[in-house]
Design a protein around this motif. Structure first.
Motif, PDB file in Angstrom:
ATOM      1  N   GLY A  35     -12.042   2.209 -13.292  1.00 46.45           N
ATOM      2  CA  GLY A  35     -11.655   1.037 -13.794  1.00 46.45           C
ATOM      3  C   GLY A  35     -10.077   0.927 -13.666  1.00 46.45           C
ATOM      4  O   GLY A  35      -9.214   0.347 -13.434  1.00 46.45           O
ATOM      5  N   VAL A  36     -10.065   1.723 -12.412  1.00 44.17           N
ATOM      6  CA  VAL A  36      -8.331   2.065 -11.510  1.00 44.17           C
ATOM      7  C   VAL A  36      -8.226   1.241 -10.283  1.00 44.17           C
ATOM      8  O   VAL A  36      -9.432   1.549  -9.599  1.00 44.17           O
ATOM      9  N   VAL A  37      -7.480   0.744  -9.767  1.00 44.91           N
ATOM     10  CA  VAL A  37      -7.652   0.547  -8.478  1.00 44.91           C
ATOM     11  C   VAL A  37      -7.006   0.885  -7.408  1.00 44.91           C
ATOM     12  O   VAL A  37      -7.075   1.894  -7.292  1.00 44.91           O
ATOM     13  N   VAL A  38      -8.555   0.797  -6.002  1.00 43.87           N
ATOM     14  CA  VAL A  38      -8.571   1.286  -5.054  1.00 43.87           C
ATOM     15  C   VAL A  38      -8.047   0.931  -3.615  1.00 43.87           C
ATOM     16  O   VAL A  38      -9.262  -0.548  -3.119  1.00 43.87           O
ATOM     17  N   ASP A  39      -7.139   1.016  -3.129  1.00 42.08           N
ATOM     18  CA  ASP A  39      -6.115   0.432  -1.737  1.00 42.08           C
ATOM     19  C   ASP A  39      -6.303   0.683  -0.834  1.00 42.08           C
ATOM     20  O   ASP A  39      -5.729   0.008   0.233  1.00 42.08           O
ATOM     21  N   GLN A  40      -6.822   2.144  -0.806  1.00 40.09           N
ATOM     22  CA  GLN A  40      -6.477   3.068   0.287  1.00 40.09           C
ATOM     23  C   GLN A  40      -7.950   3.265   1.393  1.00 40.09           C
ATOM     24  O   GLN A  40      -8.447   2.996   0.981  1.00 40.09           O
ATOM     25  N   LEU A  41      -7.911   2.366   2.518  1.00 44.58           N
ATOM     26  CA  LEU A  41      -9.371   2.673   3.449  1.00 44.58           C
ATOM     27  C   LEU A  41      -9.424   4.439   3.446  1.00 44.58           C
ATOM     28  O   LEU A  41      -8.289   5.220   3.974  1.00 44.58           O
TER      29      LEU A  41
END
Length: 244
Positions: A35-41
């Motif tokens: 449910g938490v956005v993850v935007d780190q490659l």
């Protein structure tokens, strides 16, 4: 304890998309973990964590197309090589099969990023799949793919019953035992092969091992999708309800 995995690799394992697409979606903030956005490659997750895609990612996937070509002799499946053109150059409006049942209208963006999902030798003809969709590529050529590919193979030479059994199971290539195949005579000079793997020039090399020379090879089916009546050198879209 479970070992953490790269998020992009886990997404590909789950069949959500390809690893390349996963990196794209992560960078755009279209991926959530529990449910938490993850935007780190390069982010990592545990196997039990829940991964979901934003509706924008689903929309992007829905707009990706898969193309079915009846490849002629003289075209390579992937990148141009030795002066031969890739089959993708055939995907132009004038070669779009007039009886395409998909209902999809051609758009210039459909050419961008088309990649072959499997090989078909330069001197072989028939069904070749080009796709923008990493899920389709994984299904057809992923390490654990079990999708059948069916070929009609014209041969010269004599084939004993024992060698026919070897074609079905018992041969090795590149030091590895081949998976079981289904091979039988279609007519007096043509064999029908059904395989679930695709080593380089596999059928031609299998035939050489039992003393046969291949004089013609045509792929007529991949999974549930038949080549059908697509004219040589023409193409159609994979329809919205069609599945390999």
């Amino acid at each position: 304890m479970s070992e953490p995995l790269r998020l992009s690799k886990r997404m590909a394992e789950l069949g959500l998309c390809s690893r390349r697409e996963a990196d794209e979606y992560i960078a755009k903030g279209w991926v959530k973990v529990d449910g938490v956005v993850v935007d780190q490659l390069g982010s990592k997750v545990l196997p039990e964590q829940r991964i979901t895609l934003d509706r924008q990612a689903h929309a992007a996937q829905a707009n990706r197309v898969t193309v079915l070509i009846n490849k002629p002799v003289g075209y390579v499946s992937g990148q141009a090589e030795d002066g031969y053109k890739p089959a993708s150059v055939l995907v132009v409006p004038e070669n779009h099969w007039i009886d395409d049942p998909s209902g999809i209208r051609f758009a210039p963006g459909h050419i961008k990023g088309l990649a072959p999902a499997g090989r078909l030798d330069i001197d072989s003809v028939g069904l070749l799949v080009l796709t923008q969709d990493g899920r389709v590529a994984k299904q057809l050529i992923g390490e654990n793919s079990v999708v059948e590919k069916e070929y009609l193979v014209r041969v010269e030479g004599k084939l004993s019953d024992s060698d026919l059994r070897l074609l079905n199971f018992g041969l090795s290539l590149d030091g590895e035992k081949l998976k079981p195949a289904r091979v039988h005579w279609q007519n007096e000079d043509q064999l029908r092969f059904i395989l679930t793997e695709g080593k380089k020039r596999q059928i031609r090399r299998m035939c050489e091992l039992v003393g046969l020379k291949v004089t013609g090879l045509k792929r007529v089916r991949i999974g549930n999708i038949m080549l059908g009546n697509i004219p040589t050198g023409q193409w159609r879209y994979l329809g919205p309800t069609e599945r390999f």
